[in-house]
Write an enzyme that holds these catalytic residues in place. Structure first.
Site: not given
Length: 314
Positions: A47, A89
């Protein structure tokens, strides 16, 4: 000589056709191998890289994820003001850089001048390293140039309404680098429209529909924040089949404020509708074991080495 020319031309044409056929066969084999792997093996999805150990979306996190044997390096893409695909992100810069404001309002040169590593040392002193200070934001071009087809990429289209051209730019780049043909990429999004557009551009790319379940305003049930599905308790085969028309799987959150929002029956029903289940973001070993026992096909984790260790115990 004149009689040989047609023969030679025919032979060259046949050789060209044979080469093209061999190339197409190799590509089909690579794509089939990827899909078999997705269905037959639990995927370790790093991730934002190994972001538990190093600043997310930097070389430090990606290199560490690769060294730990992650199956996929997960990355999020936004676009700079001048059209470059950027690995970050958040929609804005404040959390992970020393910049301010939306990513989309800054040029590549402005974004590359930012410090994308010092924040990590403050937020995670246990894993802090002096070398992380000054780490730079990365473009998708840089990442692909570094790793090529040596890694697999799990890419999320972020804020697609802000970047109408994002899908086309992303797919074009992946195709040009041979990453689709080599079975080296999965694309995910919370945006159903984004995934449907990608599917229309290239149906060979495996797609994952991300889902986020949280309590409704009345608190009596769960709801999916984009409205793609009803609550896990009320989801039907028809709901899953809508997703299966364009995607290969779903990516639900496992917890909301510490409480599970999906269970074994959710995964079983997804599987019954030929959908993979890749849940996020799982860093606790007991939770990893639970999801694997329920049949999850892959897990997003900030600590790929932990998941690798859990899989070795299964």
């Amino acid at each position: 000589m004149s009689t040989l020319r047609p023969v030679l031309s025919s032979m060259l044409a046949l050789l060209g056709s044979a080469t093209l056929l061999a190339s197409m066969t190799a590509q089909a084999d690579a794509l089939e191998q990827q899909r078999q792997d997705l269905h037959n093996n639990v995927q370790v999805i790093a991730h934002r890289g190994a972001s538990g150990y190093a600043p997310e979306h930097t070389w430090y996190a990606y290199d560490k994820a690769r060294a730990m044997g992650a199956d996929y390096i997960e990355l999020d893409v936004h676009m700079s003001a001048d059209g470059h695909l950027m690995a970050i992100h958040d929609t804005t810069l404040e959390r992970t850089t020393d910049g301010q404001g939306p990513v989309k309002e800054h040029s590549l040169d402005e974004l590359k001048a930012l410090d994308a590593g010092s924040w990590f040392n403050k937020a995670h002193p246990k894993y802090a390293k002096a070398t992380y200070a000054g780490a730079k934001m990365l473009t998708l071009d840089q990442i692909i140039d570094r790793y090529g087809q040596d890694v697999r990429y799990y890419i999320e289209t972020k804020s697609p309404k802000d970047y109408p051209e994002l899908q086309d730019a992303l797919v074009s780049k992946l195709e040009a680098e041979g990453l689709v043909q080599s079975g080296s990429v999965v694309i995910q999004s919370f945006s159903q429209a984004s995934l449907q557009e990608v599917h229309g551009l290239n149906p060979n790319i495996p797609l994952i529909q991300l889902l986020w379940y949280s309590p409704s305003e009345d608190g009596d049930t769960l709801e999916e924040w984009t409205g793609v599905t009803p609550s896990p308790a009320n989801i039907s085969d028809a709901d899953f089949q809508v997703i299966a028309d364009y995607a290969d799987g779903v990516g639900p959150n496992y917890l909301y404020e510490g409480e599970p929002v999906i269970d074994a029956s959710f995964i079983e029903q997804a599987h019954a509708n030929d959908l993979l289940v890749h849940s996020y973001t799982i860093n606790d070993k007991d939770q990893m074991h639970q999801l694997l026992d329920w049949g999850a096909d892959g897990l997003f984790t900030n600590f790929p080495d932990r998941l690798k260790a859990v899989l070795a115990e299964e």
